[in-house]
Design a protein around this motif. Sequence first.
Motif, PDB file in Angstrom:
ATOM      1  N   ILE A 177       0.746  -1.215   0.117  1.00 60.38           N
ATOM      2  CA  ILE A 177      -0.265   0.003   0.483  1.00 60.38           C
ATOM      3  C   ILE A 177       0.353   1.230   0.024  1.00 60.38           C
ATOM      4  CG2 ILE A 177       0.247   0.186   2.772  1.00 60.38           C
ATOM      5  CD1 ILE A 177      -3.289   1.141   1.695  1.00 60.38           C
ATOM      6  N   ARG A 178       0.190   2.074  -0.400  1.00 63.04           N
ATOM      7  CA  ARG A 178       1.404   3.367  -1.179  1.00 63.04           C
ATOM      8  C   ARG A 178       0.408   4.590  -1.361  1.00 63.04           C
ATOM      9  NH1 ARG A 178       4.668   2.913  -6.112  1.00 63.04           N
ATOM     10  NH2 ARG A 178       2.821   2.435  -6.497  1.00 63.04           N
ATOM     11  N   PRO A 179       0.011   5.806  -1.369  1.00 61.50           N
ATOM     12  CA  PRO A 179      -0.209   6.858  -0.946  1.00 61.50           C
ATOM     13  C   PRO A 179      -0.403   7.197  -2.749  1.00 61.50           C
ATOM     14  CG  PRO A 179       1.532   7.764   0.435  1.00 61.50           C
ATOM     15  CD  PRO A 179       1.933   6.267   0.496  1.00 61.50           C
ATOM     16  N   GLN A 180       0.604   6.510  -3.956  1.00 58.26           N
ATOM     17  CA  GLN A 180       0.425   6.876  -4.765  1.00 58.26           C
ATOM     18  C   GLN A 180      -1.499   5.577  -5.659  1.00 58.26           C
ATOM     19  OE1 GLN A 180       3.021   6.275  -3.452  1.00 58.26           O
ATOM     20  NE2 GLN A 180       4.182   6.758  -5.094  1.00 58.26           N
ATOM     21  N   ASN A 181      -1.187   4.928  -4.768  1.00 60.85           N
ATOM     22  CA  ASN A 181      -2.830   3.604  -4.671  1.00 60.85           C
ATOM     23  C   ASN A 181      -4.462   5.446  -4.618  1.00 60.85           C
ATOM     24  OD1 ASN A 181      -1.365   1.505  -3.050  1.00 60.85           O
ATOM     25  ND2 ASN A 181      -1.299   1.538  -4.966  1.00 60.85           N
ATOM     26  N   PHE A 182      -3.714   5.936  -4.117  1.00 58.92           N
ATOM     27  CA  PHE A 182      -5.205   6.391  -3.817  1.00 58.92           C
ATOM     28  C   PHE A 182      -5.756   8.078  -5.017  1.00 58.92           C
ATOM     29  CE2 PHE A 182      -3.995   4.049  -0.115  1.00 58.92           C
ATOM     30  CZ  PHE A 182      -5.283   3.234   0.313  1.00 58.92           C
ATOM     31  N   VAL A 183      -4.866   7.787  -5.645  1.00 59.38           N
ATOM     32  CA  VAL A 183      -4.197   9.363  -6.898  1.00 59.38           C
ATOM     33  C   VAL A 183      -5.573   9.568  -7.207  1.00 59.38           C
ATOM     34  CG1 VAL A 183      -3.534   8.179  -8.763  1.00 59.38           C
ATOM     35  CG2 VAL A 183      -2.305  10.144  -8.235  1.00 59.38           C
ATOM     36  N   LYS A 184      -6.422   8.652  -7.375  1.00 56.22           N
ATOM     37  CA  LYS A 184      -7.701   8.951  -7.974  1.00 56.22           C
ATOM     38  C   LYS A 184      -8.231   9.914  -7.052  1.00 56.22           C
ATOM     39  CE  LYS A 184      -9.906   5.007  -6.656  1.00 56.22           C
ATOM     40  NZ  LYS A 184     -11.050   3.941  -7.071  1.00 56.22           N
ATOM     41  N   ARG A 185      -7.613  10.237  -5.951  1.00 58.19           N
ATOM     42  CA  ARG A 185      -9.159  10.804  -4.361  1.00 58.19           C
ATOM     43  C   ARG A 185      -8.693  11.911  -4.358  1.00 58.19           C
ATOM     44  NH1 ARG A 185     -12.718   8.949  -2.623  1.00 58.19           N
ATOM     45  NH2 ARG A 185     -12.265  10.539  -0.952  1.00 58.19           N
ATOM     46  N   ALA A 186      -7.405  12.731  -5.379  1.00 53.81           N
ATOM     47  CA  ALA A 186      -6.359  13.984  -5.489  1.00 53.81           C
ATOM     48  C   ALA A 186      -7.262  15.119  -5.402  1.00 53.81           C
ATOM     49  CB  ALA A 186      -5.428  13.579  -6.829  1.00 53.81           C
ATOM     50  N   GLY A 187      -7.375  15.766  -4.292  1.00 56.59           N
ATOM     51  CA  GLY A 187      -7.876  16.759  -3.919  1.00 56.59           C
ATOM     52  C   GLY A 187      -8.770  17.165  -3.216  1.00 56.59           C
ATOM     53  N   HIS A 188      -9.135  15.157  -2.948  1.00 54.06           N
ATOM     54  CA  HIS A 188      -9.863  15.012  -1.768  1.00 54.06           C
ATOM     55  C   HIS A 188      -8.750  13.675  -0.736  1.00 54.06           C
ATOM     56  CE1 HIS A 188     -13.321  15.918  -4.409  1.00 54.06           C
ATOM     57  NE2 HIS A 188     -12.877  14.720  -5.492  1.00 54.06           N
ATOM     58  N   VAL A 189      -9.974  13.802   0.581  1.00 51.93           N
ATOM     59  CA  VAL A 189      -9.262  13.512   1.619  1.00 51.93           C
ATOM     60  C   VAL A 189      -9.240  11.732   1.828  1.00 51.93           C
ATOM     61  CG1 VAL A 189      -9.217  13.416   4.340  1.00 51.93           C
ATOM     62  CG2 VAL A 189      -9.522  15.610   3.600  1.00 51.93           C
ATOM     63  N   ILE A 190      -8.146  11.032   2.114  1.00 51.17           N
ATOM     64  CA  ILE A 190      -8.161   9.920   2.739  1.00 51.17           C
ATOM     65  C   ILE A 190      -8.890   9.147   4.162  1.00 51.17           C
ATOM     66  CG2 ILE A 190      -7.042   7.870   2.301  1.00 51.17           C
ATOM     67  CD1 ILE A 190      -5.323   9.730   0.663  1.00 51.17           C
ATOM     68  N   TYR A 191      -9.707   8.679   3.786  1.00 49.06           N
ATOM     69  CA  TYR A 191      -9.845   7.822   5.638  1.00 49.06           C
ATOM     70  C   TYR A 191      -9.982   6.464   5.664  1.00 49.06           C
ATOM     71  CZ  TYR A 191     -13.232  12.183   6.191  1.00 49.06           C
ATOM     72  OH  TYR A 191     -14.201  13.420   5.804  1.00 49.06           O
ATOM     73  N   LYS A 192      -9.987   5.653   7.104  1.00 52.79           N
ATOM     74  CA  LYS A 192      -9.316   4.859   6.797  1.00 52.79           C
ATOM     75  C   LYS A 192     -10.177   3.410   6.244  1.00 52.79           C
ATOM     76  CE  LYS A 192     -11.037   3.975  11.667  1.00 52.79           C
ATOM     77  NZ  LYS A 192     -11.657   5.132  12.334  1.00 52.79           N
ATOM     78  N   GLN A 193     -11.492   4.169   6.013  1.00 54.58           N
ATOM     79  CA  GLN A 193     -12.383   3.563   5.179  1.00 54.58           C
ATOM     80  C   GLN A 193     -11.687   3.100   3.659  1.00 54.58           C
ATOM     81  OE1 GLN A 193     -13.358   5.140   7.640  1.00 54.58           O
ATOM     82  NE2 GLN A 193     -14.978   4.290   8.917  1.00 54.58           N
ATOM     83  N   HIS A 194     -11.163   4.187   3.189  1.00 54.80           N
ATOM     84  CA  HIS A 194     -10.667   3.604   2.162  1.00 54.80           C
ATOM     85  C   HIS A 194      -9.668   3.250   2.000  1.00 54.80           C
ATOM     86  CE1 HIS A 194     -12.200   8.319   1.348  1.00 54.80           C
ATOM     87  NE2 HIS A 194     -13.424   7.514   1.256  1.00 54.80           N
ATOM     88  N   LEU A 195      -8.890   3.002   2.937  1.00 57.64           N
ATOM     89  CA  LEU A 195      -7.671   2.069   3.236  1.00 57.64           C
ATOM     90  C   LEU A 195      -7.916  -0.009   3.226  1.00 57.64           C
ATOM     91  CD1 LEU A 195      -5.330   3.770   5.632  1.00 57.64           C
ATOM     92  CD2 LEU A 195      -5.565   4.369   3.676  1.00 57.64           C
ATOM     93  N   MET A 196      -9.058   0.090   4.067  1.00 53.46           N
ATOM     94  CA  MET A 196      -9.470  -0.783   4.494  1.00 53.46           C
ATOM     95  C   MET A 196     -10.341  -1.566   3.402  1.00 53.46           C
ATOM     96  SD  MET A 196      -9.352  -2.268   6.644  1.00 53.46           S
ATOM     97  CE  MET A 196      -9.822  -4.166   6.621  1.00 53.46           C
ATOM     98  N   GLU A 197     -10.594   0.077   2.157  1.00 52.62           N
ATOM     99  CA  GLU A 197     -11.819  -0.972   0.951  1.00 52.62           C
ATOM    100  C   GLU A 197     -10.245  -1.523   0.303  1.00 52.62           C
ATOM    101  OE1 GLU A 197     -13.527   2.720  -0.421  1.00 52.62           O
ATOM    102  OE2 GLU A 197     -15.162   1.968   1.027  1.00 52.62           O
ATOM    103  N   TYR A 198      -9.095  -0.931   0.253  1.00 58.61           N
ATOM    104  CA  TYR A 198      -8.109  -1.277  -0.445  1.00 58.61           C
ATOM    105  C   TYR A 198      -7.034  -2.426  -0.567  1.00 58.61           C
ATOM    106  CZ  TYR A 198      -3.328  -0.775  -3.589  1.00 58.61           C
ATOM    107  OH  TYR A 198      -2.675  -1.478  -4.244  1.00 58.61           O
TER     108      TYR A 198
END
Length: 209
Positions: free
Chosen positions: A114-135
């Motif tokens: 897991i890396r921050p780049q995995n959430f690049v589609k969320r650019a401009g939006h905050v990452i929540y732990k729920q998103h980490l778990m979904e990934y």
Amino acid sequence: MRGDLHLHSVYSDGSATVIELIQQAVSKGLTHIAITDHDRVPRCGDIPPVTALKVMPGIEISAYDFQKQRKAHILGYAMRDTRSVTAFCRPLLERRQANSLRQIALLAEHGFRIRPQNFVKRAGHVIYKQHLMEYLVATEQVEEMFGTFYHETFKNGGYCDFDIEYLDAAAAVRVITEAGGLAVLAHPGQQQNLELVPELVGYGLKGIE
């Protein structure tokens, strides 16, 4: 009237997009819904025009009574000018993003892919732990969203069990009220904070969920 005035989308800690929430509401025969993402007022274009369903923009401010040491999330509806509310919540969103990036780093240290780049589609939006778990579930590194791994890692003293400082509950009620909105105490049964109501009414609280 059949409604649900407390819904979270993927912009917050929900699992559905705004469009999907609308589709689900229509399929259930609802007439009114409110999008109340944590600490974020829907932006222009987030909510499409809908004829069969009244969709109201709102917010749920992650708040805390520091004197009584109780969480007290505050819902806001019908705000005429949301600029002050957005500015009020911005520091909390920044803390939440930093918190999630720290959790990503710790998960990587413990062997997860897991890396921050995995959430690049969320650019401009905050990452929540729920998103980490979904990934982690989607990449088959964890079996289920809120099972043993979640409770051992993000709760109960796990290595990702740390949280951010919330906003002051009275100030949250006040900023919603000053924006011309209606402030409502969210899920007091869950957070066991009904004793805060008299004080919050003094700051403009208009309802209890």
